[in-house]
Design an enzyme around this catalytic site. Structure first.
Site, PDB file in Angstrom:
ATOM      1  N   HIS A  55       0.116  -8.407   1.887  1.00 43.02           N
ATOM      2  CA  HIS A  55       1.003  -7.252   2.068  1.00 43.02           C
ATOM      3  C   HIS A  55       1.103  -6.805   3.523  1.00 43.02           C
ATOM      4  CE1 HIS A  55       2.405  -3.007   0.980  1.00 43.02           C
ATOM      5  NE2 HIS A  55       3.241  -3.791   0.335  1.00 43.02           N
ATOM      6  N   LYS A  64       2.258  -6.612   7.455  1.00 39.19           N
ATOM      7  CA  LYS A  64       3.460  -6.859   8.247  1.00 39.19           C
ATOM      8  C   LYS A  64       3.045  -6.865   9.712  1.00 39.19           C
ATOM      9  CE  LYS A  64       5.106  -4.681   4.379  1.00 39.19           C
ATOM     10  NZ  LYS A  64       4.243  -4.020   3.390  1.00 39.19           N
ATOM     11  N   ASP A 101       3.519 -13.783  22.290  1.00 43.37           N
ATOM     12  CA  ASP A 101       2.828 -14.155  23.534  1.00 43.37           C
ATOM     13  C   ASP A 101       1.558 -13.345  23.776  1.00 43.37           C
ATOM     14  OD1 ASP A 101       4.687 -16.108  24.104  1.00 43.37           O
ATOM     15  OD2 ASP A 101       5.886 -14.853  25.440  1.00 43.37           O
ATOM     16  N   HIS A 139       9.617   4.631   2.233  1.00 42.91           N
ATOM     17  CA  HIS A 139       8.643   3.544   2.204  1.00 42.91           C
ATOM     18  C   HIS A 139       7.622   3.650   3.332  1.00 42.91           C
ATOM     19  CE1 HIS A 139       7.575  -0.922   2.073  1.00 42.91           C
ATOM     20  NE2 HIS A 139       7.421  -0.528   0.832  1.00 42.91           N
ATOM     21  N   LYS A 176       4.456   4.590   5.340  1.00 41.60           N
ATOM     22  CA  LYS A 176       3.073   4.898   4.965  1.00 41.60           C
ATOM     23  C   LYS A 176       2.398   5.548   6.185  1.00 41.60           C
ATOM     24  CE  LYS A 176       4.068   0.558   2.955  1.00 41.60           C
ATOM     25  NZ  LYS A 176       4.506   0.869   1.663  1.00 41.60           N
ATOM     26  N   ASP A 233      -4.156  17.179  11.606  1.00 34.65           N
ATOM     27  CA  ASP A 233      -4.221  18.244  12.616  1.00 34.65           C
ATOM     28  C   ASP A 233      -3.167  18.095  13.720  1.00 34.65           C
ATOM     29  OD1 ASP A 233      -6.340  19.293  11.220  1.00 34.65           O
ATOM     30  OD2 ASP A 233      -7.880  18.433  12.534  1.00 34.65           O
TER      31      ASP A 233
END
Length: 484
Positions: free
Chosen positions: A224, A226, A231, A402, A404, A409
């Site tokens: 899952h 990404k 380089d 979507h 996350k 604070d």
């Protein structure tokens, strides 16, 4: 003949109950959360045959023999590579803020992986900005590109990224692309696979889905993460898959997916490259390490420490869950969370309630409509309990939110691929960034505020008057929440 069929029936029933007894013992003796064990026992006993098959397929963390052996052998050498970062100037815990200091301690002790300073971070908020930025960086690549996604869905600007990768490979750039098999079936059936391989791109299916392996490996264990690394100087991670939302799941009825990515430079880039190397070795058996980062920091350079937190089979268990709990427990003023899938473990639920009960402002932003109806109803089963504890809940109406993210604070944040459900926190290959950069965190907080402006607050009094069948569906899917 009748006696023979009678005997077969009795023998079949006896065999079935022997299997049930055996699986029951396995469930009871397996060390895990009690809620998970009880949910599996309920399924096994209430849904004959299907429950047993379900447990065999999804009941245990089974990576497959070869991958499991590799992952076990890999931990020591990767921990050794990570631990070398302790000696570089970019690891300066004496200058860390209070939020990231404890997280650095935890990740360093469990995985040998320290937080590193000297990074620059850019929050990218729209698919056009994200994909065009990725294309520009690919066009500038000279040596190596590493990419990893759960979903690659052809269409729109995602095709422009694919074309840029092919051009890079044709001019001699080493391109490695790792895609989850279950998340990217459309890509693997498209002409893009052959075109990329013909250009010399190394394309690997992660956790290949095959009818011949369904009883050998847990099917819902997914890659899952990404990650893009170019380089070893530029990296991306965040919530967005390689999709153009205008061409993705247009008939799902939830609107376009709303995502972010973070573009990074600095020593953390090499750490993300090492996480890609880990996953590449799990799939291929080929070991590579990126070069150690340049860690010299000038005295006037901003610190901006970032802790990379990976999780998944072979890595220390529940590390991201521990980091999340540690971050929330350190809050003195506010906690604001965005997540598409909210099905918390009992520990996380109690942490959120306790945080609100000690007077901290806790705000949860989740989509009004979800692409998983089971998750949507299971999420709502927690509303009353959370609101009674003082948690403010907002439902987002601008599409499938979507992103996350967690902001603590207004000074510290977590951002990455991790959903607030047990599949992400306990099972999948995931990655999150713990970021101690007040300017970046304020950007994230303002973005979350924009999401709240497109949301409706859930009011406890109104929620208490919802129809009976809502409550029935919530309670039904709540029973399955440890498995979602």
């Amino acid at each position: 003949m009748e006696q023979f069929y009678h005997f077969l029936t009795l023998a079949g029933l006896a065999f079935y109950w022997i299997l049930v007894a055996g699986v029951t013992l396995r469930v009871v003796l397996k060390r895990r959360a009690v809620s998970v064990s009880l949910a599996w026992l309920m399924i096994i006993y209430l849904i004959p045959f299907v429950g047993l098959i379900g447990y065999v397929l999804f009941g245990e963390l089974n990576l497959g023999r070869k991958r499991a052996e590799r992952a076990k052998e890999m931990l020591a050498p990767f921990t050794q590579w990570f631990s070398q970062l302790d000696d570089c100037h970019a690891h300066a815990p004496e200058h860390f803020g209070r939020h990231i200091y404890r997280i650095d301690e935890l990740c360093n002790n469990r995985l040998g992986l320290p937080a590193l300073s000297g990074n620059t971070l850019h929050l990218q908020r729209t698919p056009q900005e994200i994909l065009n930025s990725v294309i520009d960086d690919i066009e500038s690549a000279q040596h190596e590109i590493r990419m990893m996604f759960y979903i690659w869905h052809p269409g729109g600007l995602a095709d422009a990224v694919g074309a840029a990768l092919i051009r890079a490979a044709q001019r001699g750039v080493d391109v490695k692309l790792l895609l989850d098999s279950a998340g990217s079936p459309r890509f693997f059936r498209s002409p893009w696979l052959g075109q990329m391989q013909e250009a010399g791109i190394d394309v690997i299916q992660a956790l290949e889905v095959s009818p011949w392996r369904i009883f050998l490996r847990r099917l819902d264990l997914r890659q899952h993460r990404k990650i893009i690394v170019i380089d070893n100087t530029v990296a991306y991670t965040g919530s967005m898959n390689m999709v153009d939302p205008a061409f993705f799941k247009q008939d799902s009825g939830v609107g376009q997916w709303v995502d972010i990515m973070v573009r990074l430079t600095g020593p953390t880039v090499n750490v993300l490259s090492a996480i890609h190397c880990w996953d590449w070795e799990v799939e291929t058996g080929k070991r590579e390490f990126p070069p150690l980062p340049e860690c010299k920091l000038s005295p006037d350079q901003a610190q901006h420490p970032v802790q990379v937190v990976p999780s998944g089979p072979g890595m220390p268990e529940h590390l991201i869950s521990q980091v999340l709990t540690l971050a929330i427990n350190q809050a003195n003023q506010s906690v604001r969370i965005t997540t598409p899938y909210f099905v918390p473990s009992n520990d996380l639920l109690e942490t959120l309630k306790m945080t609100a009960q000690r007077g901290i402002r806790v705000e949860l932003i989740i989509p009004h409509k979800n692409d998983s109806l089971m998750v949507q109803w299971a999420s709502r089963a927690f509303y009353t309990e959370l609101m009674l504890a003082g948690v403010k809940i907002f439902e987002f109406y601008g599409g499938l939110l979507h992103t996350k993210s967690v902001v603590i604070d207004e000074q510290f944040c977590l951002v990455g691929t991790v959903n607030m459900d047990m599949r992400s926190l306990w099972l999948n290959f995931e990655v999150t960034l713990a970021v101690d950069d007040e300017d970046f965190t304020k950007e994230m907080y303002e973005l979350q505020q924009g999401y709240m402006n497109q949301s409706h607050p859930v009011v406890l009094q109104d929620w208490a008057e919802r129809p009976f069948y809502y409550r029935f569906l919530e309670r039904t899917f709540y029973l399955f929440n440890p498995l979602l």
